[in-house]
Design an enzyme around this catalytic site. Sequence first.
Site, PDB file in Angstrom:
ATOM      1  N   ASP A  18       0.822  -1.208   0.000  1.00 44.41           N
ATOM      2  CA  ASP A  18       0.000   0.000   0.000  1.00 44.41           C
ATOM      3  C   ASP A  18       0.859   1.262   0.000  1.00 44.41           C
ATOM      4  OD1 ASP A  18      -2.295   1.478   0.064  1.00 44.41           O
ATOM      5  OD2 ASP A  18      -2.655   1.227   2.200  1.00 44.41           O
ATOM      6  N   ASN A  66     -10.472  -2.897  -6.438  1.00 42.50           N
ATOM      7  CA  ASN A  66      -9.606  -1.992  -7.196  1.00 42.50           C
ATOM      8  C   ASN A  66     -10.124  -1.669  -8.606  1.00 42.50           C
ATOM      9  OD1 ASN A  66      -6.470  -3.203  -5.741  1.00 42.50           O
ATOM     10  ND2 ASN A  66      -7.688  -1.416  -5.209  1.00 42.50           N
TER      11      ASN A  66
HETATM   12  C1  FPP Z   1      -1.967  -0.010  -3.416  1.00 38.51           C
HETATM   13  O1  FPP Z   1      -1.457   1.313  -3.349  1.00 38.51           O
HETATM   14  C2  FPP Z   1      -1.375  -0.727  -4.538  1.00 38.51           C
HETATM   15  C3  FPP Z   1      -2.060  -1.297  -5.574  1.00 38.51           C
HETATM   16  C4  FPP Z   1      -3.529  -1.267  -5.669  1.00 38.51           C
HETATM   17  C5  FPP Z   1      -1.354  -1.962  -6.681  1.00 38.51           C
HETATM   18  C6  FPP Z   1      -0.191  -2.836  -6.305  1.00 38.51           C
HETATM   19  C7  FPP Z   1       0.540  -3.150  -7.513  1.00 38.51           C
HETATM   20  C8  FPP Z   1       1.857  -3.213  -7.626  1.00 38.51           C
HETATM   21  C9  FPP Z   1       2.801  -3.025  -6.505  1.00 38.51           C
HETATM   22  C10 FPP Z   1       2.385  -3.428  -8.989  1.00 38.51           C
HETATM   23  C11 FPP Z   1       3.045  -4.644  -9.375  1.00 38.51           C
HETATM   24  C12 FPP Z   1       2.858  -5.904  -8.701  1.00 38.51           C
HETATM   25  C13 FPP Z   1       3.350  -7.061  -9.185  1.00 38.51           C
HETATM   26  C14 FPP Z   1       2.953  -8.343  -8.548  1.00 38.51           C
HETATM   27  C15 FPP Z   1       4.255  -7.080 -10.338  1.00 38.51           C
HETATM   28  P1  FPP Z   1      -2.440   2.533  -3.552  1.00 38.51           P
HETATM   29  O2  FPP Z   1      -2.479   2.870  -4.993  1.00 38.51           O
HETATM   30  O3  FPP Z   1      -3.768   2.213  -2.948  1.00 38.51           O
HETATM   31  O4  FPP Z   1      -1.742   3.669  -2.749  1.00 38.51           O
HETATM   32  P2  FPP Z   1      -2.437   4.914  -2.049  1.00 38.51           P
HETATM   33  O5  FPP Z   1      -3.215   4.351  -0.895  1.00 38.51           O
HETATM   34  O6  FPP Z   1      -1.279   5.741  -1.628  1.00 38.51           O
HETATM   35  O7  FPP Z   1      -3.297   5.568  -3.084  1.00 38.51           O
END
Ligand code: FPP
Length: 237
Positions: A18, A66
């Site tokens: 996150d 998501n």
């Molecule tokens: C949450 O941060 C993250 C995600 C919804 C996506 C996770 C994906 C990756 C790390 C990319 C690649 C993964 C692999 C397995 C290659 P957020 O966007 O909710 O952060 P925020 O809360 O700061 O908005």
Amino acid sequence: MAHPKEFAEGLSIGIIMDGNGRWAKKRGLPRTAGHAAGAETFRTIAYRCRDLGIPYLTVYAFSTENWKRPLEEVSAIMKLFGEYLLKGFNYKDRNIRIKFLGDRAALDAKLQKLMNELEEDSAAKTGMTLNIAVNYGGRPEIVRAARQLAQQVAEGTLKPEDITEEMMSDHMYTAGQKDPDFILRPSGEKRLSNFMLWQAAYAELVEMDVLWPDFTRADLDTAIEEFNHRSRRFGGI
Ligand code: FPP
């Protein structure tokens, strides 16, 4: 201080990756840049877990919720999966078995094919099982297990009163694996967000005030230490 390996061996760890969006915002970059940086961290931490002798690592890459994000962001995340799965992640040399948790039927056909191939090609690897949760939700996973058992009841091969917790576990995507000892959530949030609801029944929650793209090997060691500290205080008699 003891080497973390001593404390890490045998652990099952879940990670809610996150803070990618906030990391990007802080730098005036598009959210997608945060996901790209997060994907790099994913690789670094997965390799580190493997080196530490951790048998099970589960990362939350994309939740069933998501999809509500802008199409551009969803597409960028899916593209990152494809890139990393295709060439960004060396599971072969590191002897890593890959499994995907979640409903992949909703994903792009090419990506599904890649996921199936990776699971098949890595099935015999013994160094570490890496679960990547994509289009995953803990509640849908429990519903799916309930449906599978209900089907057996309907067919007359199972009696409702014979359903056990073990049977439920065997119908989760993580069948046969060790439940997580701890769930790590960076970025300061303190929620499970529908992650491993069944499996996390006895897991410790370790939250850290670091955004996922900034998360380092040293932070992982700190998280493992924190977990061990807690289990030393509260475990046993
Ligand atoms: C949450 O941060 C993250 C995600 C919804 C996506 C996770 C994906 C990756 C790390 C990319 C690649 C993964 C692999 C397995 C290659 P957020 O966007 O909710 O952060 P925020 O809360 O700061 O908005």
